[in-house]
Scaffold this motif. Sequence first.
Motif, PDB file in Angstrom:
ATOM      1  N   ALA A   6      43.267  21.651  54.930  1.00 10.77           N
ATOM      2  CA  ALA A   6      41.942  22.252  54.778  1.00 10.77           C
ATOM      3  C   ALA A   6      41.862  23.607  55.465  1.00 10.77           C
ATOM      4  N   ILE A   7      41.221  24.547  54.781  1.00 14.39           N
ATOM      5  CA  ILE A   7      40.819  25.809  55.396  1.00 14.39           C
ATOM      6  C   ILE A   7      39.300  25.882  55.289  1.00 14.39           C
ATOM      7  N   ASP A   8      38.629  25.796  56.425  1.00 12.28           N
ATOM      8  CA  ASP A   8      37.181  25.941  56.475  1.00 12.28           C
ATOM      9  C   ASP A   8      36.863  27.360  56.921  1.00 12.28           C
ATOM     10  N   LEU A   9      36.073  28.070  56.131  1.00 12.52           N
ATOM     11  CA  LEU A   9      35.815  29.486  56.382  1.00 12.52           C
ATOM     12  C   LEU A   9      34.431  29.707  56.988  1.00 12.52           C
ATOM     13  N   LYS A  10      34.424  30.388  58.122  1.00 14.31           N
ATOM     14  CA  LYS A  10      33.177  30.827  58.743  1.00 14.31           C
ATOM     15  C   LYS A  10      33.356  32.283  59.167  1.00 14.31           C
ATOM     16  N   ASP A  11      32.508  33.144  58.646  1.00 16.39           N
ATOM     17  CA  ASP A  11      32.578  34.577  58.976  1.00 16.39           C
ATOM     18  C   ASP A  11      33.974  35.151  58.727  1.00 16.39           C
ATOM     19  N   GLY A  12      34.611  34.700  57.645  1.00 16.08           N
ATOM     20  CA  GLY A  12      35.917  35.230  57.259  1.00 16.08           C
ATOM     21  C   GLY A  12      37.102  34.664  58.014  1.00 16.08           C
ATOM     22  N   GLN A  13      36.849  33.729  58.923  1.00 13.74           N
ATOM     23  CA  GLN A  13      37.928  33.143  59.738  1.00 13.74           C
ATOM     24  C   GLN A  13      38.128  31.672  59.409  1.00 13.74           C
ATOM     25  N   CYS A  14      39.331  31.155  59.700  1.00 11.09           N
ATOM     26  CA  CYS A  14      39.628  29.732  59.528  1.00 11.09           C
ATOM     27  C   CYS A  14      39.166  28.997  60.778  1.00 11.09           C
ATOM     28  N   VAL A  15      38.248  28.060  60.605  1.00  9.74           N
ATOM     29  CA  VAL A  15      37.705  27.330  61.747  1.00  9.74           C
ATOM     30  C   VAL A  15      37.702  25.838  61.450  1.00  9.74           C
ATOM     31  N   ARG A  16      37.461  25.046  62.481  1.00  8.62           N
ATOM     32  CA  ARG A  16      37.135  23.630  62.318  1.00  8.62           C
ATOM     33  C   ARG A  16      35.857  23.379  63.083  1.00  8.62           C
ATOM     34  N   LEU A  17      34.958  22.642  62.436  1.00  8.81           N
ATOM     35  CA  LEU A  17      33.711  22.263  63.090  1.00  8.81           C
ATOM     36  C   LEU A  17      33.849  20.877  63.715  1.00  8.81           C
ATOM     37  N   LYS A  18      32.951  20.588  64.624  1.00  5.75           N
ATOM     38  CA  LYS A  18      32.844  19.256  65.200  1.00  5.75           C
ATOM     39  C   LYS A  18      31.555  18.638  64.702  1.00  5.75           C
ATOM     40  N   LEU A  19      31.676  17.500  63.986  1.00  5.81           N
ATOM     41  CA  LEU A  19      30.521  16.786  63.440  1.00  5.81           C
ATOM     42  C   LEU A  19      29.648  17.677  62.557  1.00  5.81           C
ATOM     43  N   GLY A  20      30.278  18.638  61.879  1.00  7.44           N
ATOM     44  CA  GLY A  20      29.552  19.487  60.950  1.00  7.44           C
ATOM     45  C   GLY A  20      28.615  20.485  61.594  1.00  7.44           C
ATOM     46  N   ASP A  21      28.771  20.744  62.898  1.00  3.39           N
ATOM     47  CA  ASP A  21      27.880  21.634  63.634  1.00  3.39           C
ATOM     48  C   ASP A  21      28.469  23.042  63.667  1.00  3.39           C
ATOM     49  N   MET A  22      27.771  24.005  63.035  1.00  2.00           N
ATOM     50  CA  MET A  22      28.274  25.386  62.985  1.00  2.00           C
ATOM     51  C   MET A  22      28.380  26.009  64.374  1.00  2.00           C
ATOM     52  N   ASP A  23      27.649  25.475  65.341  1.00  2.00           N
ATOM     53  CA  ASP A  23      27.729  26.005  66.702  1.00  2.00           C
ATOM     54  C   ASP A  23      28.908  25.430  67.484  1.00  2.00           C
ATOM     55  N   GLN A  24      29.597  24.451  66.873  1.00  4.41           N
ATOM     56  CA  GLN A  24      30.779  23.866  67.519  1.00  4.41           C
ATOM     57  C   GLN A  24      32.019  24.165  66.661  1.00  4.41           C
ATOM     58  N   ALA A  25      32.306  25.457  66.525  1.00  5.42           N
ATOM     59  CA  ALA A  25      33.417  25.902  65.685  1.00  5.42           C
ATOM     60  C   ALA A  25      34.566  26.401  66.543  1.00  5.42           C
ATOM     61  N   THR A  26      35.772  25.925  66.228  1.00  4.43           N
ATOM     62  CA  THR A  26      36.991  26.413  66.869  1.00  4.43           C
ATOM     63  C   THR A  26      37.730  27.288  65.871  1.00  4.43           C
ATOM     64  N   VAL A  27      38.031  28.524  66.241  1.00  2.69           N
ATOM     65  CA  VAL A  27      38.760  29.434  65.360  1.00  2.69           C
ATOM     66  C   VAL A  27      40.256  29.151  65.473  1.00  2.69           C
ATOM     67  N   TYR A  28      40.890  28.897  64.318  1.00  2.00           N
ATOM     68  CA  TYR A  28      42.328  28.617  64.306  1.00  2.00           C
ATOM     69  C   TYR A  28      43.140  29.768  63.724  1.00  2.00           C
ATOM     70  N   SER A  29      42.510  30.611  62.919  1.00  2.00           N
ATOM     71  CA  SER A  29      43.227  31.750  62.355  1.00  2.00           C
ATOM     72  C   SER A  29      42.216  32.794  61.905  1.00  2.00           C
ATOM     73  N   THR A  30      42.577  34.054  62.098  1.00  2.00           N
ATOM     74  CA  THR A  30      41.722  35.141  61.620  1.00  2.00           C
ATOM     75  C   THR A  30      42.227  35.691  60.288  1.00  2.00           C
ATOM     76  N   ASP A  31      43.273  35.074  59.737  1.00  2.00           N
ATOM     77  CA  ASP A  31      43.881  35.539  58.487  1.00  2.00           C
ATOM     78  C   ASP A  31      44.018  34.369  57.516  1.00  2.00           C
ATOM     79  N   PRO A  32      42.964  34.086  56.727  1.00  2.00           N
ATOM     80  CA  PRO A  32      43.001  32.934  55.814  1.00  2.00           C
ATOM     81  C   PRO A  32      44.150  32.980  54.817  1.00  2.00           C
ATOM     82  N   GLY A  33      44.496  34.165  54.323  1.00  3.28           N
ATOM     83  CA  GLY A  33      45.598  34.282  53.375  1.00  3.28           C
ATOM     84  C   GLY A  33      46.914  33.844  53.989  1.00  3.28           C
ATOM     85  N   ALA A  34      47.168  34.296  55.206  1.00  4.50           N
ATOM     86  CA  ALA A  34      48.401  33.918  55.903  1.00  4.50           C
ATOM     87  C   ALA A  34      48.438  32.419  56.171  1.00  4.50           C
ATOM     88  N   GLN A  35      47.276  31.844  56.479  1.00  8.98           N
ATOM     89  CA  GLN A  35      47.222  30.397  56.717  1.00  8.98           C
ATOM     90  C   GLN A  35      47.532  29.624  55.440  1.00  8.98           C
TER      91      GLN A  35
END
Length: 244
Positions: A6-35
């Motif tokens: 899965a690639i979840d996109l928030k503000d152009g970055q690859c993130v993962r949310l916790k329990l669907g909360d946009m305020d609990q986002a961990t950024v895993y990559s700033t380059d979705p294409g590379a991911q």
Amino acid sequence: MILFPAIDLKDGQCVRLKLGDMDQATVYSTDPGAQAKAFEDQGFEWLHVVDLNGAFAGTSVNGAAVDAILKATKNPVQLGGGIRSLEHIENWLNRGLSRVILGTVAVRDPGLVIEACKAFPGKVAVGIDAKGGKVAVEGWAEASELGVIELAKKFEGAGVSAIIYTDIDRDGILTGINWESTLALADAVSIPVIASGGLASMNDIRRMLEPDAAKLEGAITGRALYDGRIDPAEALALIRAARS
């Protein structure tokens, strides 16, 4: 059986949310294409993408990031989040998506899903996100009174290519997939079901290869993959062995 990274996109970055909360986002990559290309290189055969901003806004927001993903990978890509009209669907399919995922609109306007399936055969999936057994909409921000199986049955015979079933109460917290609810849904409809939310370890990979889960199309993995709790080579080898 397919394992969808899965690639979840928030503000152009690859993130993962916790329990669907946009305020609990961990950024895993700033380059979705590379991911996306990295997942292809690891041997994955499909890619699951969610436009998180789009899911809340009701229209596509991370279009540039999705275009970068489509350019970077040869793998088929399915996308959900903010796709609410036939025009949206046609636009995305023309840009190279293999499948669109309709979530909120499937609750609000089931007729549109049925119409889309006729217009774009094999290209339309339905995303059913559940919280406490009830369907959630608008990027998980709003609960409905609709039951999961009740909604799924509305699309029997319509030509829906898959149902992506997410247990929000488990999403992003690595507690394991809700196999009981997922398999109950798969038993209730003839549409292929993809498990999502909570995939935590190689134990979940082994579980999805048990005989009773053979009816599933596959499962989606996010945080466990990014955090290294799942070894891609080992997981894909197990899946290949189960196919043979």
